[in-house]
Design a protein around this motif. Structure first.
Motif, PDB file in Angstrom:
ATOM      1  N   SER A  30       0.824  -1.212   0.000  1.00 56.97           N
ATOM      2  CA  SER A  30       0.000   0.000   0.000  1.00 56.97           C
ATOM      3  C   SER A  30       0.857   1.261   0.000  1.00 56.97           C
ATOM      4  N   CYS A  31       2.078   1.157   0.480  1.00 52.25           N
ATOM      5  CA  CYS A  31       3.053   2.254   0.414  1.00 52.25           C
ATOM      6  C   CYS A  31       4.163   1.826  -0.522  1.00 52.25           C
ATOM      7  N   SER A  98       0.562  -6.612   2.983  1.00 50.45           N
ATOM      8  CA  SER A  98       0.366  -5.465   2.095  1.00 50.45           C
ATOM      9  C   SER A  98       0.673  -4.131   2.764  1.00 50.45           C
ATOM     10  N   ASP A  99       0.615  -4.067   4.103  1.00 50.05           N
ATOM     11  CA  ASP A  99       0.859  -2.805   4.811  1.00 50.05           C
ATOM     12  C   ASP A  99       2.192  -2.799   5.559  1.00 50.05           C
ATOM     13  N   ARG A 102       4.207   0.447   4.870  1.00 52.57           N
ATOM     14  CA  ARG A 102       3.487   1.577   5.469  1.00 52.57           C
ATOM     15  C   ARG A 102       3.664   1.581   6.988  1.00 52.57           C
TER      16      ARG A 102
END
Length: 301
Positions: A30-31, A98-99, A102
């Motif tokens: 996501s980042c 996914s994070d 981030r």
């Protein structure tokens, strides 16, 4: 154009399918404020299509060759090339949620004082129930130097690049490909602890890697025991290199065989004895390795 926040130094040899899976996970972050440095220790072009596919998926990726079969050496090569202020070290068979990036950036910016090191959570090795919602916690030097703190596998280490370079990176006498076959990441954390650097554990930074199988078979593969012995030489080297206390060393030489003996676990007892043998070898051999490095002008990290 400003540099990315994070450089991921990914040293690899032999693997393709697992590496492709890890790169796919990075492409789904996501980042996306990161770069990937693939430090390729293969002697063929097997990674060319894997890297090309990752680039098509949108990753900022550099494919660098490194001929020497040394995990610590390959990572140090990547550290020298990293553009970002934070550097991490995913294995070629691990994967991020996914994070993960981030969470790393958010936690890094949140804690004070500014960290030299942040240790994430190896999900498969975390305690049951976890503490994913907890804030980042300081790592105490005395816990690190007594093997009582959080596990610090290399896949969960994220370091400030400038301070890591000043430290000298990983000690290339330790790690996969060397006689002292492990403990380079623990050594790095201990050296930072010895300098009084700010270090934190942040469970929000989640990294996945399959755990090695627990050795419980009645008849053990001699090759498995030998690999364990080689790895544990690195732990023995740390006993000598960091002049750890007699209590810490004694505990490390007794617990691996005493616990399975008391529990009647024959397979684990054989593994524990191989572990202790390797630690004793590392403890006794390290002074010679350190002296040889000094004579060659390598100094002592």
């Amino acid at each position: 154009m400003r540099p990315p926040r994070v450089s991921l130094v990914l040293a690899t040899v032999g693997r393709t399918t697992e590496l492709a899976r890890g790169l796919q996970a990075l492409a789904a972050q996501s980042c996306r404020d990161f770069e990937v440095l693939v430090i390729d220790q293969n002697d063929d072009d097997r990674l060319v299509p894997v890297v090309a596919e990752a680039v098509r998926a949108g990753l900022v990726i550099r494919h660098e060759r490194f001929a020497r079969r040394s995990l610590s050496g390959a990572r140090n090569h990547g550290i020298a090339l990293a553009c970002a202020g934070i550097v991490g070290f995913p294995d070629d068979d691990c994967w991020y949620e996914s994070d993960t990036i981030r969470a790393l950036v958010e936690q890094w910016d949140r804690v004070q004082p500014a960290p030299a090191l942040m240790v994430g959570c190896w999900v498969e090795q975390a305690e049951r129930g976890g503490d994913i919602g907890a804030p980042a916690q300081p790592l105490r030097p005395q816990e690190v130097l007594s093997f009582r703190g959080r596990r610090a596998s290399s896949i969960t280490l994220f370091c400030e690049t400038v301070r890591l370079r000043a430290l000298g990176g990983f000690d290339e006498r330790l790690g996969v490909g060397q006689w002292f076959g492990s403990a380079e990441e623990t050594d790095l954390v201990m050296r930072l602890a010895g300098r009084g650097e700010a270090m934190f554990y942040a469970p929000q930074i989640r990294v996945h890697h399959h755990l090695p199988p627990v050795v419980e078979r009645p008849r053990l593969d001699p090759a498995d025991l030998e690999r364990l012995r080689v790895r544990e030489r690195g732990t023995g080297a740390l006993y000598a290199k960091h002049r750890l206390s007699g209590w810490v060393i004694g505990r490390g030489l007794v617990a691996p065989w005493l616990v399975p003996l008391l529990r009647g676990r024959a397979g684990a007892l054989r593994a524990g004895l191989s572990c202790v043998r390797g630690r004793i070898e590392g403890l006794l051999r390290w002074p010679d390795a350190a002296a040889a490095a000094s004579e060659l002008g390598g100094g002592r990290r």
